[in-house]
Design a protein around this motif. Sequence first.
Motif, PDB file in Angstrom:
ATOM      1  N   PRO A  76      -4.626  -3.526   3.572  1.00 16.38           N
ATOM      2  CA  PRO A  76      -3.563  -3.597   2.772  1.00 16.38           C
ATOM      3  C   PRO A  76      -3.406  -2.819   1.009  1.00 16.38           C
ATOM      4  O   PRO A  76      -4.869  -1.649   1.359  1.00 16.38           O
ATOM      5  N   GLY A  77      -3.004  -1.982   0.286  1.00 17.56           N
ATOM      6  CA  GLY A  77      -2.572  -0.561  -0.569  1.00 17.56           C
ATOM      7  C   GLY A  77      -2.517  -1.966  -1.819  1.00 17.56           C
ATOM      8  O   GLY A  77      -0.991  -2.377  -1.771  1.00 17.56           O
ATOM      9  N   MET A  78      -2.911  -1.298  -2.656  1.00 12.82           N
ATOM     10  CA  MET A  78      -2.275  -1.372  -4.469  1.00 12.82           C
ATOM     11  C   MET A  78      -1.667  -0.521  -4.907  1.00 12.82           C
ATOM     12  O   MET A  78      -1.422   1.320  -5.345  1.00 12.82           O
TER      13      MET A  78
ATOM     14  N   ALA B 111       1.977   5.679  -5.747  1.00 14.55           N
ATOM     15  CA  ALA B 111       0.912   5.930  -5.498  1.00 14.55           C
ATOM     16  C   ALA B 111       0.220   5.137  -4.590  1.00 14.55           C
ATOM     17  O   ALA B 111       0.510   3.746  -5.140  1.00 14.55           O
ATOM     18  N   CYS B 112      -0.811   5.570  -3.822  1.00 14.93           N
ATOM     19  CA  CYS B 112      -1.465   3.651  -3.377  1.00 14.93           C
ATOM     20  C   CYS B 112      -3.266   3.835  -2.618  1.00 14.93           C
ATOM     21  O   CYS B 112      -3.069   4.711  -2.007  1.00 14.93           O
ATOM     22  N   SER B 113      -3.104   2.780  -2.359  1.00 18.37           N
ATOM     23  CA  SER B 113      -4.460   2.807  -2.650  1.00 18.37           C
ATOM     24  C   SER B 113      -4.544   2.273  -0.949  1.00 18.37           C
ATOM     25  O   SER B 113      -6.294   2.284  -0.214  1.00 18.37           O
ATOM     26  N   CYS B 114      -4.025   2.617   0.103  1.00 14.13           N
ATOM     27  CA  CYS B 114      -4.396   1.892   1.932  1.00 14.13           C
ATOM     28  C   CYS B 114      -4.489   3.414   2.184  1.00 14.13           C
ATOM     29  O   CYS B 114      -4.664   4.530   1.442  1.00 14.13           O
ATOM     30  N   ALA B 115      -4.954   3.527   3.661  1.00 14.85           N
ATOM     31  CA  ALA B 115      -4.948   4.243   4.404  1.00 14.85           C
ATOM     32  C   ALA B 115      -3.979   5.526   4.812  1.00 14.85           C
ATOM     33  O   ALA B 115      -4.261   6.452   4.335  1.00 14.85           O
ATOM     34  N   ALA B 116      -2.828   4.722   4.789  1.00 17.81           N
ATOM     35  CA  ALA B 116      -1.538   5.378   5.647  1.00 17.81           C
ATOM     36  C   ALA B 116      -1.842   6.230   4.319  1.00 17.81           C
ATOM     37  O   ALA B 116      -0.801   7.578   4.683  1.00 17.81           O
ATOM     38  N   PHE B 117      -1.510   5.672   3.479  1.00 20.03           N
ATOM     39  CA  PHE B 117      -1.234   6.567   1.425  1.00 20.03           C
ATOM     40  C   PHE B 117      -1.632   7.795   1.426  1.00 20.03           C
ATOM     41  O   PHE B 117      -1.499   9.026   1.688  1.00 20.03           O
ATOM     42  N   ARG B 118      -3.099   7.596   2.540  1.00 16.23           N
ATOM     43  CA  ARG B 118      -3.644   8.679   2.361  1.00 16.23           C
ATOM     44  C   ARG B 118      -3.529   9.948   2.895  1.00 16.23           C
ATOM     45  O   ARG B 118      -4.333  11.032   2.751  1.00 16.23           O
TER      46      ARG B 118
HETATM   47 ZN   LIG Z   1       0.034   1.382   0.878  1.00 24.28          ZN
END
Ligand SMILES: [Zn+2]
Length: 985
Positions: free
Chosen positions: A44-46, A62-69
């Motif tokens: 899940p991502g914010m 920007a997102c808090s999910c692992a994929a975005f990182r």
């Molecule tokens: Zn995300």
Amino acid sequence: MTAFYYRCRMTHPETLRARIPVFPELEFCRSGVGLVPNPKENDPGMALCVSLSVVLDEEFGACSCAAFRRKKTCRHVRRLGELVSEFSKAAGGRSWQEIFAASLWRRLGEALAEGNGQSCSTVRVCRSESGHPAATAFLCSRGELLAKWNGAADILLRFLERIGKAPRSIAASDRATLIHKLGLVLRTPEERYFNETGVKSRAQAFEESFYGRLAYHCFREYGDREIGFHPAIDLQSGEFTLKGLSQENEPVLQLVVPRRQVKAVLNLLGKEFPSQEDLTIHPVPLRSIFKISSTTQLDLEVRPVVEALQASGESRFYEEKDLARFRYGDLVYVQELGVLAQLERSGAERKFRAPVSMRLERSQIPGFVEEHRAEIEAGELVLEEPLRQIKVLKDYDYMEIVPLAIKRSWYWLSIRYGFGNQEVSLGEILKARRQGQAYLETAAGWIDLNTPAFQALAMLADDERDLAKDGERIRLSSVDLLRLAATNRRPLEVRGQRAAILRRLLDLQPVEPYRAPSGLATPLRRYQELGVDWLKFLYENGLAGLLCDEMGLGKTHQAMALMLWLRERAKEPCLVVCPTTVISHWREKIRVHAPGLKAAVYHGLQRDLPSALNEADVLLTSYGVLRNDIDRLCKVPMAVALFDEIQNLKNRETLSYQAACAIEARMKLGLTGTPVENSLEDLKSLFDLILPGYLAEDPGRAHPADSQPGLQASELDNLRRVIFPFVLRRSKEAVLEELPEKIEDVRTCALSEDQIKLYRDTLSSKGAPLLAQLASGAERLPYIHIFAVLNYLKMICDHPALLLNKVEEYQKYESGKWDLFQELLFESLDSGQKVVVFSQYLGMIDMMQRLLNELGIGFAALTGSTRDRGEVIRRFNQDQDCRVFLGSLKAGGTGIDLVAGSVVLHYDRWWNAAREEQATDRVHRIGQRRAVQVFKLITEGTLEEKISAIIERKRHLMNTVVREDDPHFSKIFSREELAGLLQPL
Ligand SMILES: [Zn+2]
């Protein structure tokens, strides 16, 4: 909740805005937007987007999910981008921030948060105890209701998520955190700084407030058009609420409006929904005022109320305490009228010091009403119906006296004052006054007991025995009764069987009108008969008086007529006390005009009281003998003690005054042409002598002679009224047709060369230093020196030979006044008249004698050194060839008759105008058959003119009470006046 809807009428906003879909996956804050995370996802991502641009650029996401990182992009960011594009399209290209800022909800939220800034985090959520099953209540930390939710469950859930209050069991996503994060990211640099110091900006406080979040939520869910607003008031609590109804009229939510924000909220909504009547504030004028009502028989209550003026013009009053429940700032819900009205002049309602209400004793009410007359007239103070009749009565309409019993000088009376249809007895008024009451309540109104109308009552003897138990009958002495009547300015009615007797007293009339007493040789003039009647009235009633007729009107004649009348009635003798110089004058008058009176002179070393009393009806004596023989004289009761020239007794410290007081007489009578001299003090002294206790203590002691003009005109008027029954004064003018006319003329002349030189020399050598001293403001002035210099100047004006003490050589000098004098003298003699000349200087008399001798004109001269006064006067009056009378003012000014003369020449002016008048009156008096011409000689441009002006001015001042003056130098002339007299030519 018992809500009251008033005139509820559902209306839709006229300007419908396009509905933007709800976009439940998005949350906004300021210019940012975020994707609500779905906790059920694997990763899940914010996703947040804080770009100011309306078109999402993936780069800004920007997102808090692992994929975005890992990849700097993810499906959340992409989904957010899609949704933002859709939102932007639906919003017609405008940003969220812009739309929300313009919304009604946003403004409503601000208005509510202004009244109650409770933050979301501290709000308590609970199921409401009653009503709608789905209703959820939001309370502030203190337990007061903020809002209630009645709407759809899914929308309620999103609200709970948005304020971070969704129970974990049902929470789908953490919207509150997302909004908070957006807010944190989008802080301004200033806000970051504020936050570090623990302070929030206004914008942040609003965003985090319950009402701010509610406004955000409602706008997201409903936009501005789907909810209609209707105000309602809880009749129990007075809470003001706004009901939000759906288009189907289903209650969605209910907002409690903080009291002080009611007006702002209604104004806001009223503008938005102008046709919706329940949102308007009704223009019923309401005023916060005070109202007085009676609580008990004795007390009155003054309390604040609100007055509503209805369209009909009728006023209604509401207790402030009852309205407090329905008070919203300066708005008041008037339940009875079903309107929300606004107070006039908000904030100005506490007019009186008492904050809530005050209690007054009944007797204080008239004073209170008087004091607040203006407020009552302005309607700020309202009297309840029975009290509205309160009238403060300052004066009565009439006085009615019914004599019940009369005993010599005592009267049992019923005295009633009329006020409109009501009558109040003097007894009631006296009782109230003696109890210290300021007002007496009567059916006619409240009588103000301290007005001038009742002032005279203060002088009535405070004797319980004088007031009958019924309060109706009162016992008054004739003196008190006369005072009461004298101060009465209203119609006075006398009724009853004995009315005639009382009326006679009040009219100052004797039992029988004047009949010439036997033994009177000279008939009296009409005004003299009236004077004798008045004297008889005083005697019959045990009173006393001052006969103050102007000089020459025959006071002696009236006194003699009284004494002749008394001879037939009283066993006691009469006493006449007069200045020594006048004793023989009195004896002569009695001999000529009242031969029926037997007079004995009690004077001289050989005086013998028993033999004098034995042979006489009238004892003539002097003030000196009175003083010396008072021990003997006071043992002889007199019918009348007559004090001629009673002004000699004005000083109560003197032995003569005390002796006069000690004399026992049924009636004390003062004769004077100058009754009260300068001061009220003197008046008081004389009254204390003749009528002890009649005048109030200190009628004018606070006003010494020179400040007398400061006495209020009304006080003087009162004093004149009070003394009226006991003072009789007629002027010559008043009885003119019975007297010959008198013509006064001031003739002026100029200084001669000789005089000018002497005048200037005297001023520069002797006057200048005194002028300097006067100007320096020195406290003690050398009055004797000043007087001496003024005297020199006067002598120069008269004749240079007078100053130089060369009277025998007077012809060597020139004098303007001397020339004028001769002119007038010869003119008068030529017309066949006899001339009387007065001067204060013996040197001038001397000079005139020389002149007349040289011219061979017959004359008589009277000075202090004249041996046979009577012969001198007789010769002037009877000798055809004696044409001129020369008299020094001191010797010839009093006690003699010069009626043969018809021209009076005052060669110089005396300081005291009254002395001149007296001198003139030697000629202008009874027996005078011709018009009297009086000349006063004055030298132009000299101090004589100034003295003349001052005499005229002061004469007026001195006559204020009973017309005369006191020639005391330092009192008469002010510093400025003295300086004026010493001015160079
Ligand atoms: Zn995300």
